[in-house]
Design a protein around this motif. Structure first.
Motif, PDB file in Angstrom:
ATOM      1  N   TRP A  65       0.771  -1.291   0.194  1.00 22.77           N
ATOM      2  CA  TRP A  65       0.108  -0.178   0.033  1.00 22.77           C
ATOM      3  C   TRP A  65       0.883   1.200  -0.048  1.00 22.77           C
ATOM      4  CZ3 TRP A  65      -4.311   1.007   4.299  1.00 22.77           C
ATOM      5  CH2 TRP A  65      -5.062   2.057   3.871  1.00 22.77           C
ATOM      6  N   LEU A  66       1.115   2.076  -1.266  1.00 19.81           N
ATOM      7  CA  LEU A  66       1.838   3.061  -1.207  1.00 19.81           C
ATOM      8  C   LEU A  66       1.067   4.338  -1.679  1.00 19.81           C
ATOM      9  CD1 LEU A  66       4.224   1.483  -4.065  1.00 19.81           C
ATOM     10  CD2 LEU A  66       4.465   1.398  -1.572  1.00 19.81           C
ATOM     11  N   ALA A  67       1.674   5.306  -0.916  1.00 20.30           N
ATOM     12  CA  ALA A  67       0.877   6.663  -0.762  1.00 20.30           C
ATOM     13  C   ALA A  67       1.767   7.851  -0.856  1.00 20.30           C
ATOM     14  CB  ALA A  67      -0.177   6.707   0.382  1.00 20.30           C
ATOM     15  N   PRO A  68       1.481   8.950  -1.627  1.00 20.56           N
ATOM     16  CA  PRO A  68       2.492   9.991  -2.018  1.00 20.56           C
ATOM     17  C   PRO A  68       2.930  10.813  -0.630  1.00 20.56           C
ATOM     18  CG  PRO A  68       0.640  10.254  -3.470  1.00 20.56           C
ATOM     19  CD  PRO A  68       0.194   9.197  -2.379  1.00 20.56           C
ATOM     20  N   VAL A  69       4.310  10.970  -0.155  1.00 15.62           N
ATOM     21  CA  VAL A  69       4.396  11.550   1.017  1.00 15.62           C
ATOM     22  C   VAL A  69       4.119  12.954   1.099  1.00 15.62           C
ATOM     23  CG1 VAL A  69       6.155   9.943   1.540  1.00 15.62           C
ATOM     24  CG2 VAL A  69       6.873  11.701   0.169  1.00 15.62           C
ATOM     25  N   GLU A  70       3.678  13.547  -0.116  1.00  7.08           N
ATOM     26  CA  GLU A  70       3.556  14.963  -0.055  1.00  7.08           C
ATOM     27  C   GLU A  70       2.268  15.219   0.598  1.00  7.08           C
ATOM     28  OE1 GLU A  70       6.173  13.915  -3.008  1.00  7.08           O
ATOM     29  OE2 GLU A  70       4.304  13.143  -2.612  1.00  7.08           O
ATOM     30  N   ARG A  71       1.539  14.359   1.072  1.00  7.47           N
ATOM     31  CA  ARG A  71      -0.121  14.340   1.413  1.00  7.47           C
ATOM     32  C   ARG A  71       0.245  15.197   2.854  1.00  7.47           C
ATOM     33  NH1 ARG A  71       2.091   9.212   2.324  1.00  7.47           N
ATOM     34  NH2 ARG A  71       1.919   8.192   4.624  1.00  7.47           N
ATOM     35  N   MET A  72       1.574  15.019   3.288  1.00  7.85           N
ATOM     36  CA  MET A  72       1.646  15.840   4.553  1.00  7.85           C
ATOM     37  C   MET A  72       1.372  17.368   4.603  1.00  7.85           C
ATOM     38  SD  MET A  72       3.899  18.316   6.255  1.00  7.85           S
ATOM     39  CE  MET A  72       5.079  18.046   5.071  1.00  7.85           C
ATOM     40  N   ALA A  73       1.483  17.873   3.521  1.00  7.39           N
ATOM     41  CA  ALA A  73       1.238  19.437   3.300  1.00  7.39           C
ATOM     42  C   ALA A  73      -0.417  19.336   3.254  1.00  7.39           C
ATOM     43  CB  ALA A  73       1.604  20.148   2.010  1.00  7.39           C
ATOM     44  N   SER A  74      -1.111  18.461   2.917  1.00 10.11           N
ATOM     45  CA  SER A  74      -2.454  18.886   2.742  1.00 10.11           C
ATOM     46  C   SER A  74      -3.041  18.509   4.325  1.00 10.11           C
ATOM     47  CB  SER A  74      -3.277  17.488   2.121  1.00 10.11           C
ATOM     48  OG  SER A  74      -2.631  17.714   0.503  1.00 10.11           O
ATOM     49  N   GLU A  75      -2.521  17.679   5.159  1.00  8.57           N
ATOM     50  CA  GLU A  75      -2.707  17.773   6.480  1.00  8.57           C
ATOM     51  C   GLU A  75      -2.674  18.736   7.005  1.00  8.57           C
ATOM     52  OE1 GLU A  75      -2.423  14.532  10.267  1.00  8.57           O
ATOM     53  OE2 GLU A  75      -1.040  14.464   8.622  1.00  8.57           O
ATOM     54  N   VAL A  76      -1.538  19.640   6.907  1.00 10.53           N
ATOM     55  CA  VAL A  76      -1.092  20.709   7.714  1.00 10.53           C
ATOM     56  C   VAL A  76      -2.321  21.814   7.339  1.00 10.53           C
ATOM     57  CG1 VAL A  76       0.425  22.484   7.875  1.00 10.53           C
ATOM     58  CG2 VAL A  76       1.214  20.217   8.167  1.00 10.53           C
ATOM     59  N   ARG A  77      -2.606  22.000   6.079  1.00  6.74           N
ATOM     60  CA  ARG A  77      -3.816  22.853   5.531  1.00  6.74           C
ATOM     61  C   ARG A  77      -5.008  22.579   6.301  1.00  6.74           C
ATOM     62  NH1 ARG A  77      -1.334  21.996   0.665  1.00  6.74           N
ATOM     63  NH2 ARG A  77      -3.282  21.068  -0.116  1.00  6.74           N
ATOM     64  N   TRP A  78      -5.559  21.288   6.572  1.00  3.89           N
ATOM     65  CA  TRP A  78      -6.704  20.912   7.011  1.00  3.89           C
ATOM     66  C   TRP A  78      -6.604  21.473   8.407  1.00  3.89           C
ATOM     67  CZ3 TRP A  78      -8.911  18.454  11.077  1.00  3.89           C
ATOM     68  CH2 TRP A  78     -10.294  18.177  10.907  1.00  3.89           C
ATOM     69  N   LEU A  79      -5.683  21.060   9.273  1.00  4.13           N
ATOM     70  CA  LEU A  79      -5.537  21.356  10.678  1.00  4.13           C
ATOM     71  C   LEU A  79      -5.679  22.748  10.889  1.00  4.13           C
ATOM     72  CD1 LEU A  79      -2.815  19.076  11.622  1.00  4.13           C
ATOM     73  CD2 LEU A  79      -5.020  18.856  12.405  1.00  4.13           C
ATOM     74  N   LYS A  80      -5.168  23.714  10.071  1.00  5.25           N
ATOM     75  CA  LYS A  80      -5.245  25.062   9.941  1.00  5.25           C
ATOM     76  C   LYS A  80      -6.524  25.692   9.785  1.00  5.25           C
ATOM     77  CE  LYS A  80      -0.244  26.035   9.361  1.00  5.25           C
ATOM     78  NZ  LYS A  80       0.765  26.685   8.756  1.00  5.25           N
ATOM     79  N   LEU A  81      -7.060  24.956   8.762  1.00  2.00           N
ATOM     80  CA  LEU A  81      -8.459  25.406   8.359  1.00  2.00           C
ATOM     81  C   LEU A  81      -9.488  25.036   9.476  1.00  2.00           C
ATOM     82  CD1 LEU A  81     -10.118  25.071   4.933  1.00  2.00           C
ATOM     83  CD2 LEU A  81     -11.441  24.470   6.777  1.00  2.00           C
ATOM     84  N   ALA A  82      -9.505  23.908   9.909  1.00  3.95           N
ATOM     85  CA  ALA A  82     -10.307  23.344  11.012  1.00  3.95           C
ATOM     86  C   ALA A  82     -10.040  24.295  12.307  1.00  3.95           C
ATOM     87  CB  ALA A  82      -9.955  22.089  11.618  1.00  3.95           C
ATOM     88  N   ARG A  83      -9.056  24.811  12.697  1.00  4.36           N
ATOM     89  CA  ARG A  83      -8.570  25.723  13.780  1.00  4.36           C
ATOM     90  C   ARG A  83      -9.248  27.268  13.371  1.00  4.36           C
ATOM     91  NH1 ARG A  83      -5.789  24.933  18.245  1.00  4.36           N
ATOM     92  NH2 ARG A  83      -4.923  27.034  18.068  1.00  4.36           N
ATOM     93  N   SER A  84      -9.238  27.695  12.088  1.00  7.21           N
ATOM     94  CA  SER A  84      -9.776  28.578  11.872  1.00  7.21           C
ATOM     95  C   SER A  84     -11.478  28.875  12.040  1.00  7.21           C
ATOM     96  CB  SER A  84      -9.687  29.197  10.215  1.00  7.21           C
ATOM     97  OG  SER A  84     -10.432  28.489   9.479  1.00  7.21           O
ATOM     98  N   ILE A  85     -12.015  27.461  11.896  1.00  8.21           N
ATOM     99  CA  ILE A  85     -13.551  27.467  12.154  1.00  8.21           C
ATOM    100  C   ILE A  85     -13.509  27.559  13.702  1.00  8.21           C
ATOM    101  CG2 ILE A  85     -15.406  25.795  11.913  1.00  8.21           C
ATOM    102  CD1 ILE A  85     -13.965  24.766   9.422  1.00  8.21           C
ATOM    103  N   ASP A  86     -12.795  26.802  14.325  1.00  8.87           N
ATOM    104  CA  ASP A  86     -12.737  26.671  15.724  1.00  8.87           C
ATOM    105  C   ASP A  86     -11.591  26.050  16.294  1.00  8.87           C
ATOM    106  OD1 ASP A  86     -13.161  26.042  18.558  1.00  8.87           O
ATOM    107  OD2 ASP A  86     -15.433  25.726  18.358  1.00  8.87           O
ATOM    108  N   PRO A  87     -10.648  26.920  17.164  1.00 12.93           N
ATOM    109  CA  PRO A  87      -9.564  26.759  17.560  1.00 12.93           C
ATOM    110  C   PRO A  87      -9.346  25.305  18.321  1.00 12.93           C
ATOM    111  CG  PRO A  87     -10.065  28.772  18.085  1.00 12.93           C
ATOM    112  CD  PRO A  87     -11.071  28.372  17.602  1.00 12.93           C
ATOM    113  N   ARG A  88     -10.398  24.621  18.945  1.00  9.27           N
ATOM    114  CA  ARG A  88     -10.496  23.554  19.471  1.00  9.27           C
ATOM    115  C   ARG A  88     -10.607  22.472  18.723  1.00  9.27           C
ATOM    116  NH1 ARG A  88     -15.010  21.119  19.628  1.00  9.27           N
ATOM    117  NH2 ARG A  88     -16.972  21.966  19.399  1.00  9.27           N
ATOM    118  N   LEU A  89     -10.959  22.509  17.570  1.00 10.67           N
ATOM    119  CA  LEU A  89     -11.152  21.356  16.670  1.00 10.67           C
ATOM    120  C   LEU A  89     -10.023  20.459  16.200  1.00 10.67           C
ATOM    121  CD1 LEU A  89     -13.926  22.666  14.183  1.00 10.67           C
ATOM    122  CD2 LEU A  89     -14.214  21.259  16.044  1.00 10.67           C
TER     123      LEU A  89
END
Length: 337
Positions: A65-89
């Motif tokens: 099961w292979l997956a691109p390691v570049e997905r890390m950048a997407s995760e960071v963007r999701w975490l920041k976006l979720a915190r922009s909705i509510d910092p506790r998320l």
């Protein structure tokens, strides 16, 4: 303790992003539970505790099961976006090293932020918390639905395909050739929809029970797509836990109902019936995948339990116009009898 060479590389990464002073060290301890990343607890010499996460190209499962390691950048963007909705998320992102596929998060103490899966396994099954998960998941979807800017920022369906569609739906179709058309149809439908931002891995092992509500982790499978997948993915785990946690199965089923009810109450971008009609067959397919896909649920070990889940999932996939109400009624009849 982490391997010395590995630890040296990660400590140097912490220095490179300014979280450690030149020459300052840190104690690194691997955190367990994930198959797609290296995750470490880093304790600095001045008493701080951090979490360091690094994507890996080969996931830790039996099948390749292979997956691109570049997905890390997407995760960071999701975490920041979720915190922009509510910092506790979501946890705060403290630093990012894109070239090393590493980022650093704030550490949330397990004493105050236990893992939801662990809480249920210990017999602390709280339908009210499940409702909070459904409520907050709907908030994230509602805040991102129909947003062309977010769709452009998360044009990462290729990562989602590699981490979710291929190993869960298409691999399972190979194991069940008579269901291949059905499962391929579900995969194709996911590929066509661009509605809201998916987390992609909404699982009890990726949700902390925070003092102010759920905290979502591990968003590396995020992509702009069908929010029904996120709902289905989490509901699948709750149904599996009615099998795994038999003494608490009624409370777990109540959590299933509470989560989907709270999610439906926050659904503002489309009719609830439409999303329910897409989520229910995905739940059935994911149940089958958690037995026969590339990433079987590690806590379902009894062959009789696997056979029950397999039979039930196959039967659900054969139901025309299945929705979440019908799915819940059938599961309650068969699994809780």
């Amino acid at each position: 303790m982490a391997d010395s060479l590995e630890a040296a590389g990660l400590v140097e990464a912490l220095r490179a992003c300014g979280l450690l002073k030149p020459g300052e060290g840190a104690r690194l301890t691997p955190l367990t539970g994930g198959v797609s990343s290296d995750v470490f607890r880093a304790e600095t010499q001045d008493g701080r505790t951090l979490v360091v996460k690094r994507s890996i190209p080969q996931l830790r499962v039996k099948a390749e099961w292979l997956a691109p390691v570049e997905r890390m950048a997407s995760e960071v963007r999701w975490l920041k976006l979720a915190r922009s909705i509510d910092p506790r998320l979501a946890p705060e992102v403290l630093a990012v090293l894109p070239e090393a596929h590493v980022f650093v998060m704030a550490f949330l103490d397990p004493a105050s932020h236990p893992v939801w899966k662990d809480e249920m396994a210990a017999g602390r099954v709280d339908p009210a918390f499940a409702a909070a998960v459904g409520r907050d998941l709907a908030r994230i979807h509602a805040a991102t639905a129909g947003r062309a800017d977010i769709a452009a920022d998360f044009d990462t369906y290729a990562f989602f395909f590699a981490l979710r569609v291929s190993p869960f739906l298409l691999f399972t179709a190979e194991r069940h050739p008579d269901l291949a058309v059905r499962l391929q149809g579900l995969a194709d439908d996911l590929g066509r929809r661009r509605i809201a931002l998916m987390h992609g891995d909404v699982s009890p092992k990726n949700i902390l029970v925070g003092p102010e509500g759920p905290v979502f982790l591990d968003a590396e499978t995020t992509a702009y797509g069908d929010p029904a997948f996120d709902l289905a993915f989490c509901l699948t785990h709750l149904l599996l836990k009615t099998v795994w946690l038999r003494p608490d199965r009624e409370a777990v089923m109540a959590s299933f109902d509470a989560l989907r009810g709270a999610y439906a109450a926050g659904l503002s971008w489309e009719p609830p019936a439409a999303l329910s009609g897409r989520a229910a067959p995905l739940v059935a397919a994911l149940l089958l995948a958690r037995v026969d896909g590339k990433s079987p649920a590690p806590y379902i070990t009894d062959p009789a339990d696997k056979d029950f889940i397999r039979r039930s999932a196959r039967a659900l996939l054969a139901v025309p116009d299945l929705d979440l109400d019908g799915l819940a009624a059938r599961w309650r009849r068969d699994a809780l009898a």
